[in-house]
Design a protein around this motif. Structure first.
Motif, PDB file in Angstrom:
ATOM      1  N   ARG A 185      46.029  59.093   7.720  1.00 58.15           N
ATOM      2  CA  ARG A 185      47.085  59.833   8.427  1.00 58.15           C
ATOM      3  C   ARG A 185      48.452  59.605   7.792  1.00 58.15           C
ATOM      4  O   ARG A 185      49.324  60.467   7.856  1.00 58.15           O
ATOM      5  CB  ARG A 185      47.116  59.439   9.894  1.00 58.15           C
ATOM      6  N   GLY A 186      48.632  58.466   7.150  1.00 58.54           N
ATOM      7  CA  GLY A 186      49.916  58.156   6.534  1.00 58.54           C
ATOM      8  C   GLY A 186      50.126  58.787   5.161  1.00 58.54           C
ATOM      9  O   GLY A 186      51.212  58.704   4.599  1.00 58.54           O
ATOM     10  N   GLU A 192      44.940  47.471   8.741  1.00 56.38           N
ATOM     11  CA  GLU A 192      45.049  48.893   9.064  1.00 56.38           C
ATOM     12  C   GLU A 192      43.685  49.574   8.925  1.00 56.38           C
ATOM     13  O   GLU A 192      42.938  49.338   7.984  1.00 56.38           O
ATOM     14  CB  GLU A 192      46.056  49.516   8.095  1.00 56.38           C
ATOM     15  N   SER A 193      43.363  50.457   9.853  1.00 53.64           N
ATOM     16  CA  SER A 193      42.099  51.180   9.759  1.00 53.64           C
ATOM     17  C   SER A 193      42.209  52.284   8.715  1.00 53.64           C
ATOM     18  O   SER A 193      43.306  52.732   8.367  1.00 53.64           O
ATOM     19  CB  SER A 193      41.709  51.787  11.110  1.00 53.64           C
ATOM     20  N   GLU A 236      41.417  55.328   9.038  1.00 50.47           N
ATOM     21  CA  GLU A 236      41.971  56.533   9.655  1.00 50.47           C
ATOM     22  C   GLU A 236      43.492  56.501   9.683  1.00 50.47           C
ATOM     23  O   GLU A 236      44.149  57.501   9.411  1.00 50.47           O
ATOM     24  CB  GLU A 236      41.426  56.722  11.079  1.00 50.47           C
ATOM     25  N   GLU A 237      44.051  55.340  10.001  1.00 53.97           N
ATOM     26  CA  GLU A 237      45.507  55.198  10.021  1.00 53.97           C
ATOM     27  C   GLU A 237      46.088  55.362   8.625  1.00 53.97           C
ATOM     28  O   GLU A 237      47.127  55.995   8.441  1.00 53.97           O
ATOM     29  CB  GLU A 237      45.901  53.846  10.605  1.00 53.97           C
ATOM     30  N   MET A 238      45.408  54.803   7.636  1.00 51.04           N
ATOM     31  CA  MET A 238      45.868  54.931   6.261  1.00 51.04           C
ATOM     32  C   MET A 238      45.864  56.399   5.825  1.00 51.04           C
ATOM     33  O   MET A 238      46.837  56.884   5.244  1.00 51.04           O
ATOM     34  CB  MET A 238      44.982  54.130   5.306  1.00 51.04           C
TER      35      MET A 238
END
Length: 64
Positions: free
Chosen positions: A9-10, A2-3, A5-7
């Motif tokens: 956002r979560g 996971e990037s 940025e994705e982390m």
């Protein structure tokens, strides 16, 4: 994997605040140039060292 940025956002707002606080603390610690044990009367006579100490104190006070 996971990037970052994705982390991010979560994360919920509280988790993001904790992450930001911890990241800020880590960055401040990395930027510290002078250890408290290095500050002596003799070293403070050096204008460059004294200026660096003052800058470090000012930076710390702004962070509070």
């Amino acid at each position: 994997m996971e990037s970052i940025e994705e982390m991010i956002r979560g994360l919920d707002d509280r988790q993001l605040e904790v992450l930001a606080s911890e990241a800020g603390r880590a960055l401040r610690e990395r930027s510290r140039k002078i250890d408290i044990n290095e500050i002596t009367a003799e070293r403070m006579r050096d204008p460059q060292f004294a200026a660096a100490v003052r800058a470090e104190v000012e930076r710390t006070l702004r962070e509070c």
